[in-house]
Design a protein around this motif. Structure first.
Motif, PDB file in Angstrom:
ATOM      1  N   GLY A  20       0.507  -1.364  -0.254  1.00  0.00           N
ATOM      2  CA  GLY A  20       0.110   0.327   0.301  1.00  0.00           C
ATOM      3  C   GLY A  20       1.397   1.337  -0.287  1.00  0.00           C
ATOM      4  N   SER A  69      -5.538  -1.054  -6.853  1.00  0.00           N
ATOM      5  CA  SER A  69      -5.324  -0.872  -4.943  1.00  0.00           C
ATOM      6  C   SER A  69      -5.413  -2.485  -4.740  1.00  0.00           C
ATOM      7  CB  SER A  69      -6.755  -0.420  -5.214  1.00  0.00           C
ATOM      8  OG  SER A  69      -7.648  -0.611  -3.416  1.00  0.00           O
ATOM      9  N   ASP A  71      -6.422  -3.692  -0.955  1.00  0.00           N
ATOM     10  CA  ASP A  71      -7.217  -3.599  -0.378  1.00  0.00           C
ATOM     11  C   ASP A  71      -6.548  -4.064   1.281  1.00  0.00           C
ATOM     12  OD1 ASP A  71      -8.212  -5.926   0.344  1.00  0.00           O
ATOM     13  OD2 ASP A  71      -9.409  -5.744  -1.180  1.00  0.00           O
TER      14      ASP A  71
END
Length: 208
Positions: A20, A69, A71
């Motif tokens: 991330g 992305s 998560d």
């Protein structure tokens, strides 16, 4: 086995995405990444192609590349896999501790420390040196065929696990980890890798 610049850049970028650090939707610019890492554009281009084929990078209009992305749930799963994998690696290493050439592993603490002192713990240079060490540990734990397969998996080795906690300076952490792995004591080694992986990790579900 020498790790190529191509492989180091790929691992770094994959790590940035899966942890991330590179948020979903941000644009990846080949020239900027090459300058940041101090490498030519060729290994960056090849790494981005691999990450695109793996679904971690997406090509949009006009050939621009953006991060897909990952998560929090997926990151938690990857970290659980990392902990489980490291425990197996620890048992494998302790079973053959007397036959492992530990000197090259300990030698990788030098570039780790150099990157820390010169660039800081949040730098790409430290992250790549950190990945080099953990991938070398994995290679030592298993046969060439097995380690080659496993190193293509996206387990998490984020540098934010190694913040400057009192008594847990990053280089000394990794030296202590090598000492535990070299001990020949499987329970000591397994405990060490688990503590090492979970130190500083904010997801308490991983420590239960």
């Amino acid at each position: 086995m020498t790790t190529t610049t191509r492989e180091r850049v790929y691992r770094f970028l994959r790590q940035q995405i899966t942890t991330g650090e590179y948020a979903g939707g941000i644009r990846l610019v080949e020239e900027q990444i090459a300058e940041e890492l101090g490498v030519s554009r060729t290994p960056v281009r090849e790494a981005l192609q691999r990450l695109t084929s793996e679904g971690l990078v997406m090509r949009i209009r006009r050939g621009q590349l953006v991060v897909v992305s990952v998560d929090a749930e997926a990151r938690a799963e990857l970290h659980l896999l990392r902990v489980a994998f490291d425990e197996v690696a620890a048992r494998s290493l302790t079973a053959k501790a007397a036959r492992v050439d530990w000197a090259p592993l300990y030698a990788l603490l030098d570039p780790l420390e150099a990157a820390l002192r010169k660039h800081g713990i949040g730098s790409p240079q430290f992250s790549m040196a950190h990945l080099d060490l953990h991938m070398a540990i994995n290679r030592a734990a298993f046969s060439e065929t097995t380690s080659s397969f496993l190193q293509r998996q996206a387990f998490l080795y984020p540098t934010d696990d190694y913040v400057q906690q009192p008594g847990h300076e990053p280089v000394s952490q990794h030296r202590a980890l090598l000492d535990d792995l070299a001990s020949g004591d499987p329970e000591r080694a397994v405990t060490a890798v688990r503590v090492h992986a979970l130190r500083g990790h904010g997801n308490t579900t991983l420590t239960e």
